[in-house]
Design a protein around this motif. Structure first.
Motif, PDB file in Angstrom:
ATOM      1  N   TRP B  30     -19.594 -13.047   7.182  1.00 47.08           N
ATOM      2  CA  TRP B  30     -19.688 -12.283   5.934  1.00 47.08           C
ATOM      3  C   TRP B  30     -19.565 -10.786   6.158  1.00 47.08           C
ATOM      4  CZ3 TRP B  30     -18.688 -14.210   1.458  1.00 47.08           C
ATOM      5  CH2 TRP B  30     -18.952 -15.554   1.189  1.00 47.08           C
ATOM      6  N   HIS B  31     -20.097 -10.309   7.285  1.00 50.45           N
ATOM      7  CA  HIS B  31     -19.979  -8.865   7.554  1.00 50.45           C
ATOM      8  C   HIS B  31     -18.506  -8.473   7.656  1.00 50.45           C
ATOM      9  CE1 HIS B  31     -23.979  -7.223   8.174  1.00 50.45           C
ATOM     10  NE2 HIS B  31     -24.321  -8.416   8.600  1.00 50.45           N
ATOM     11  N   ARG B  32     -17.793  -9.264   8.459  1.00 51.00           N
ATOM     12  CA  ARG B  32     -16.383  -8.924   8.666  1.00 51.00           C
ATOM     13  C   ARG B  32     -15.601  -9.162   7.381  1.00 51.00           C
ATOM     14  NH1 ARG B  32     -11.958 -11.568  12.384  1.00 51.00           N
ATOM     15  NH2 ARG B  32     -10.355 -10.078  11.848  1.00 51.00           N
ATOM     16  N   ASP B  34     -16.614  -8.632   4.398  1.00 55.32           N
ATOM     17  CA  ASP B  34     -16.768  -7.435   3.559  1.00 55.32           C
ATOM     18  C   ASP B  34     -15.892  -6.285   4.063  1.00 55.32           C
ATOM     19  OD1 ASP B  34     -18.430  -8.589   1.746  1.00 55.32           O
ATOM     20  OD2 ASP B  34     -20.284  -7.825   2.599  1.00 55.32           O
ATOM     21  N   ASP B  35     -15.812  -6.164   5.394  1.00 57.10           N
ATOM     22  CA  ASP B  35     -14.941  -5.102   5.942  1.00 57.10           C
ATOM     23  C   ASP B  35     -13.481  -5.351   5.574  1.00 57.10           C
ATOM     24  OD1 ASP B  35     -17.102  -3.854   7.030  1.00 57.10           O
ATOM     25  OD2 ASP B  35     -16.827  -4.663   9.043  1.00 57.10           O
ATOM     26  N   ARG B  80     -12.580  -7.749  20.047  1.00 53.68           N
ATOM     27  CA  ARG B  80     -13.445  -6.707  20.581  1.00 53.68           C
ATOM     28  C   ARG B  80     -14.844  -6.738  19.984  1.00 53.68           C
ATOM     29  NH1 ARG B  80      -9.043  -3.239  19.723  1.00 53.68           N
ATOM     30  NH2 ARG B  80     -10.142  -2.219  18.044  1.00 53.68           N
ATOM     31  N   VAL B  81     -15.010  -7.315  18.801  1.00 46.70           N
ATOM     32  CA  VAL B  81     -16.312  -7.273  18.165  1.00 46.70           C
ATOM     33  C   VAL B  81     -17.069  -8.568  18.433  1.00 46.70           C
ATOM     34  CG1 VAL B  81     -15.491  -5.784  16.332  1.00 46.70           C
ATOM     35  CG2 VAL B  81     -15.529  -8.239  15.991  1.00 46.70           C
ATOM     36  N   VAL B  82     -18.370  -8.482  18.240  1.00 47.92           N
ATOM     37  CA  VAL B  82     -19.208  -9.661  18.392  1.00 47.92           C
ATOM     38  C   VAL B  82     -19.615 -10.107  16.995  1.00 47.92           C
ATOM     39  CG1 VAL B  82     -21.372 -10.529  19.323  1.00 47.92           C
ATOM     40  CG2 VAL B  82     -20.073  -8.783  20.556  1.00 47.92           C
ATOM     41  N   LEU B  84     -21.807 -11.670  14.123  1.00 48.49           N
ATOM     42  CA  LEU B  84     -23.260 -11.690  14.021  1.00 48.49           C
ATOM     43  C   LEU B  84     -23.791 -12.876  13.247  1.00 48.49           C
ATOM     44  CD1 LEU B  84     -23.721  -7.947  13.195  1.00 48.49           C
ATOM     45  CD2 LEU B  84     -24.067  -9.067  15.371  1.00 48.49           C
TER      46      LEU B  84
END
Lengths: 349, 169
Positions: B30-32, B34-35, B80-82, B84
């Motif tokens: 969900w975080h990504r 939203d990005d 590159r990102v983790v 969450l």
């Protein structure tokens, strides 16, 4: 499996109420306008570059001489793809300018942020510079704020915030260092805090990828992951190293354990051998507690090595006091830890 | 605020819930999501005249969203990102519908980004083969082959899950 079944399965994945949206339409609008302005500036800059290049090529024969070329300092850049979270074993933040009077620095690399604190004589904090991952924090809107300088000269002001009733020698500057990614400069004490904050903000560089090294090594804690790594190096061999572990290696929202070593006795407090510039053991917003029998310190000739389990009220520490005691005895200081050149990596395991 | 800005904000309010769900299906975070949505909506504003004139405004934003997603995959941002929001490991067996959801989610996540986009557009957004091809800038034949491969992998994952459930019972 027919089309209907596939559609049904995909719909079940998003059938629950989603978490609250972090997409703020006003911020989207502001971001879009900023992007449009940047695009126009890029086009103009590219045109100007072509014209300038033509002029330089035309003048080149007359400009050739033996004078050394002055070293150009690249301007700060808005980062188009800031990280969502960071690797705490690497450090992305650097400054290409520091004010006079800085005698020591703390560097803190956490999953959610990267931070440099500049310290003056007596290890008093002067300024704390942080970059946060995308979507991590927002400035506190309860504080009055005023617009400050545009950090990237793109016309977007930064925001200077001062807590109510605070001294006019302190405050915080907030700005976007990338899309949805905030950076802050907190000035602790300065005669012209806004000017200092803006100069530091413009000195921020975010492209470094330096490996973090520590003045000690420690065996891995079973089931715990590294969430933060912090170091301090100062004059006369003063040093400190702090590691924080918790169960998921992310935010320190629950219980955690701190492992630290330092020879800066003035910074040593009763329960925490070395605390960074802020009241760090309380930074999750919850009133965490240090079990009385688990604040374990192992003094050596000049250094203090500590292992401190910090527990959220209502839940136990992530390691038991006996385990903390055993861990304190196994922390291995490097030879001459006051010299950062001797610090080690990897430092866990 | 200009009339265009007001119309744009109204548009964002209207398309946001739907876009977030599509973005989540594409990236399972969900975080990504939203990005991605934020990035897509910013791009929509840059071409607002075209978006406002589109016959189906949501389709325009969705196309931009999918292209932003695929573009980020190409630039390796996702590596590159983790993430969450991975589900916590559970010591007890999940109920059947939840287990099925997790299987589908995992299987979807394991698909190549383009195959995942094809499945989401075809079977969640109900686009035709031609509309999906137009959105992804590829031929209808490519959409068909990618959909067939993606479906085969989903089917395989669900069959394995059924077999495991049968063995447990």
């Amino acid at each position: 499996m027919d089309d209907y079944q596939v559609g049904r399965l995909l719909h079940t994945l998003v059938a629950d109420e989603p978490p609250p949206s972090r997409v703020d339409p006003q911020r989207v609008l502001a971001g879009a306008k900023r992007r449009r302005r940047r695009r126009r500036v890029s086009v103009l800059t590219a045109g100007a570059f072509v014209v300038a290049l033509g002029a330089v090529l035309a003048l080149l024969p007359t400009l050739r001489n033996d004078e050394p070329t002055p070293v150009a300092i690249a301007p700060a850049e808005f980062n188009l793809s800031p990280k969502h979270v960071f690797d705490p074993t690497r450090f992305a933040l650097e400054l290409d300018w520091r004010p006079d009077g800085v005698v020591a620095e703390e560097h803190e690399s956490a999953v959610t942020y990267q931070r440099i604190t500049l310290l003056t004589k007596g290890l008093s904090p002067l300024a704390t510079i942080s970059i946060n991952g995308t979507g991590q924090v927002l400035p506190d809107e309860r504080w009055p704020s005023k617009n400050a300088a545009s950090i990237y000269d793109d016309g977007n002001p930064s925001h200077w915030l001062q807590p109510d009733g605070a001294s006019d020698r302190s405050g915080q500057l907030w700005w976007f260092w990338g899309p949805t990614a905030w950076a802050t400069v907190r000035i602790h004490d300065s005669s012209d805090p806004v000017d200092l904050a803006v100069r530091l903000a413009k000195a921020v560089r975010t492209a470094a990828n330096d490996p973090v090294r520590m003045p000690f090594t420690v065996p891995a804690f079973g089931g715990l992951k590294l969430a933060r790594a912090a170091t301090m190096s100062g004059p006369d061999g003063l040093y400190a190293g702090v590691l924080k572990f918790n169960s998921d290696g992310r935010w320190l929202g629950g219980s955690w354990v701190t492992v630290s070593a330092t020879n800066a006795p003035d910074a040593v407090r009763s329960s925490t051998p070395y605390v960074l510039a802020g009241d760090d053991e309380y930074d999750s917003g919850a009133a965490n507690s240090v079990p009385e029998d688990a604040a374990v310190a192992r003094p050596t000739k000049e250094d203090v090595v500590g292992v401190v389990p910090v527990a959220v009220p209502g839940s136990g520490p992530v390691i038991e006091p006996d385990a903390a005691r055993r861990a304190a005895s196994t922390v291995d200081l490097v030879d001459d830890p006051g010299d950062p050149k001797n610090w080690k990596r990897p430092f866990v395991g | 605020m200009s009339a265009d800005d007001e119309a744009y904000l109204e548009y964002v309010d209207r398309v946001l819930p739907s876009l977030r769900r599509v973005a989540f299906l594409l990236c399972q975070d969900w975080h990504r999501a939203d990005d991605l949505v934020q990035g897509a909506l910013e791009r929509v504003y840059l071409h607002w005249a075209k978006a406002a004139a589109a016959r189906e405004p949501i389709a325009y934003a969705r196309t931009v969203l999918v292209r932003v997603f695929l573009g980020e995959q190409r630039t390796a941002w996702s590596r590159r990102v983790v993430l969450l929001d991975r589900p916590p490991e559970s010591a007890t067996a999940a109920p059947p519908d939840v287990a099925e959801r997790l299987v589908v989610r995992d299987a979807l996540r394991d698909l190549p980004a383009r195959q995942r986009a094809v499945l989401v557009l075809r079977f969640y957004c109900d686009l035709s083969v031609e509309q999906t091809a137009e959105t992804l800038h590829c031929s209808p034949g490519t959409v068909k082959s990618q959909a067939a491969r993606g479906l085969a992998k989903l089917r395989e994952a669900l069959t394995e899950n059924d077999a495991a459930a049968a063995a447990r019972s």
